[in-house]
Design a protein around this motif. Structure first.
Motif, mmCIF file in Angstrom:
data_model
loop_
_atom_site.group_PDB
_atom_site.id
_atom_site.type_symbol
_atom_site.label_atom_id
_atom_site.label_comp_id
_atom_site.label_asym_id
_atom_site.label_seq_id
_atom_site.Cartn_x
_atom_site.Cartn_y
_atom_site.Cartn_z
ATOM 1 N N LEU A 83 0.827 -1.209 0.000
ATOM 2 C CA LEU A 83 0.000 0.000 0.000
ATOM 3 C C LEU A 83 0.861 1.259 0.000
ATOM 4 O O LEU A 83 0.565 2.224 -0.703
ATOM 5 C CB LEU A 83 -0.922 -0.003 1.217
ATOM 6 C CG LEU A 83 -2.102 -0.976 1.182
ATOM 7 C CD1 LEU A 83 -2.853 -0.954 2.520
ATOM 8 C CD2 LEU A 83 -3.053 -0.628 0.043
ATOM 9 N N VAL A 84 1.940 1.231 0.780
ATOM 10 C CA VAL A 84 2.840 2.399 0.841
ATOM 11 C C VAL A 84 3.487 2.644 -0.517
ATOM 12 O O VAL A 84 3.582 3.795 -0.979
ATOM 13 C CB VAL A 84 3.909 2.190 1.932
ATOM 14 C CG1 VAL A 84 5.012 3.246 1.820
ATOM 15 C CG2 VAL A 84 3.268 2.253 3.305
ATOM 16 N N ALA A 85 3.928 1.584 -1.170
ATOM 17 C CA ALA A 85 4.519 1.730 -2.506
ATOM 18 C C ALA A 85 3.515 2.332 -3.481
ATOM 19 O O ALA A 85 3.867 3.197 -4.304
ATOM 20 C CB ALA A 85 5.000 0.369 -3.012
ATOM 21 N N LEU A 86 2.256 1.916 -3.383
ATOM 22 C CA LEU A 86 1.222 2.461 -4.260
ATOM 23 C C LEU A 86 0.964 3.935 -3.971
ATOM 24 O O LEU A 86 0.704 4.726 -4.888
ATOM 25 C CB LEU A 86 -0.076 1.658 -4.098
ATOM 26 C CG LEU A 86 -0.033 0.219 -4.633
ATOM 27 C CD1 LEU A 86 -1.327 -0.514 -4.287
ATOM 28 C CD2 LEU A 86 0.193 0.212 -6.144
ATOM 29 N N VAL A 87 1.058 4.319 -2.702
ATOM 30 C CA VAL A 87 0.876 5.727 -2.340
ATOM 31 C C VAL A 87 1.997 6.580 -2.926
ATOM 32 O O VAL A 87 1.751 7.637 -3.536
ATOM 33 C CB VAL A 87 0.817 5.887 -0.805
ATOM 34 C CG1 VAL A 87 0.872 7.373 -0.420
ATOM 35 C CG2 VAL A 87 -0.453 5.265 -0.248
ATOM 36 N N TYR A 88 3.232 6.130 -2.761
ATOM 37 C CA TYR A 88 4.360 6.870 -3.334
ATOM 38 C C TYR A 88 4.217 6.975 -4.860
ATOM 39 O O TYR A 88 4.478 8.019 -5.447
ATOM 40 C CB TYR A 88 5.684 6.182 -2.988
ATOM 41 C CG TYR A 88 6.211 6.512 -1.613
ATOM 42 C CD1 TYR A 88 6.701 7.782 -1.318
ATOM 43 C CD2 TYR A 88 6.229 5.563 -0.597
ATOM 44 C CE1 TYR A 88 7.193 8.086 -0.057
ATOM 45 C CE2 TYR A 88 6.716 5.853 0.670
ATOM 46 C CZ TYR A 88 7.189 7.120 0.932
ATOM 47 O OH TYR A 88 7.669 7.429 2.177
ATOM 48 N N PHE A 89 3.802 5.877 -5.480
ATOM 49 C CA PHE A 89 3.627 5.876 -6.933
ATOM 50 C C PHE A 89 2.506 6.832 -7.340
ATOM 51 O O PHE A 89 2.649 7.578 -8.321
ATOM 52 C CB PHE A 89 3.314 4.462 -7.415
ATOM 53 C CG PHE A 89 3.040 4.372 -8.893
ATOM 54 C CD1 PHE A 89 4.092 4.334 -9.794
ATOM 55 C CD2 PHE A 89 1.735 4.341 -9.377
ATOM 56 C CE1 PHE A 89 3.851 4.262 -11.166
ATOM 57 C CE2 PHE A 89 1.487 4.270 -10.739
ATOM 58 C CZ PHE A 89 2.544 4.234 -11.636
#
Length: 220
Positions: free
Chosen positions: A192-198
């Motif tokens: 989820l964090v990676a998707l937020v950064y993306f």
């Protein structure tokens, strides 16, 4: 693989709070980097060595050392060496802002050197003094030419804010680490964090690409 994904067990509340801190760090660092990068570029281009050399040393220090080392140095060494005690958030903003300032200074320097000589000659013909030529001719032209690089650097500093988690700034990465520990769901949490950064970085990268293509068309 016997792992069963369960994204519902990951609460987005703490991640949202961390994202707000991350965005605050990013905006503040970009203000420092964009505003102070230009005068730093002018110092680098000075004809006077006592002015130019310290500015160049500043830039090379921040460009040639890892950002994580700079952050740790600010948090632990500045209070010990200079007896200056600031909040963790303030220290994070200073470390990231000065790092971005060094990289933006190089972008500004390249843009300043690309200012057409004819524009400067026109300023001289109009009777503008060096300060006025810098403010009314060099600054606007350099800023416009530097926008793609400044945005790219801004994306980079947004991603580098994750490093302040190691000094207990409660940004997105800090909240993710805490949440992953509490829920025993590191895969779901960091996905989820990676998707937020993306989700934050990708639109800005598209804007950068558009501006670069538009600039190339204007120059052709």
């Amino acid at each position: 693989m016997g792992y069963s994904f369960d994204f519902q067990s990951v609460s987005f509340g703490p991640l949202w709070e961390g994202l707000m801190v991350t965005l605050e760090l990013t905006v503040a660092a970009n203000i420092i980097g964009v505003v102070l990068g230009f005068p730093l570029a002018l110092l680098i281009m000075s004809r006077f060595a006592p002015v130019r050399l310290p500015a160049m040393l500043f830039v090379e220090f921040f460009r040639c050392t890892p950002a994580i080392v700079q952050i740790v140095w600010f948090f632990y060494c500045v209070p010990m060496l200079f007896n200056v005690f600031l909040g963790s958030m303030t220290m994070g903003i200073l470390a990231l802002g000065l790092n971005l300032m060094a990289f933006n200074a190089e972008a500004y320097r390249a843009a300043i050197q690309a200012v057409p000589r004819e524009q400067l000659d026109a300023g001289i013909a109009l009777g503008l003094n060096p300060l006025q030529r810098t403010l009314y001719i060099v600054l606007p032209t350099a800023v416009r030419a530097s926008i793609p690089v400044l945005l790219t650097n801004g994306i980079g500093i947004f991603q580098q804010t994750a490093l302040v988690a190691i000094v207990a700034v409660q940004d997105l990465m800090y909240q993710a680490k805490t949440l992953a520990t509490e829920t025993y769901r590191p895969i779901e949490t960091f996905t989820l964090v990676a998707l937020v950064y993306f989700a934050v970085s990708f639109p800005v990268s598209q804007v950068v690409g558009y501006l670069e293509r538009r600039r190339q068309l204007m120059m052709s």
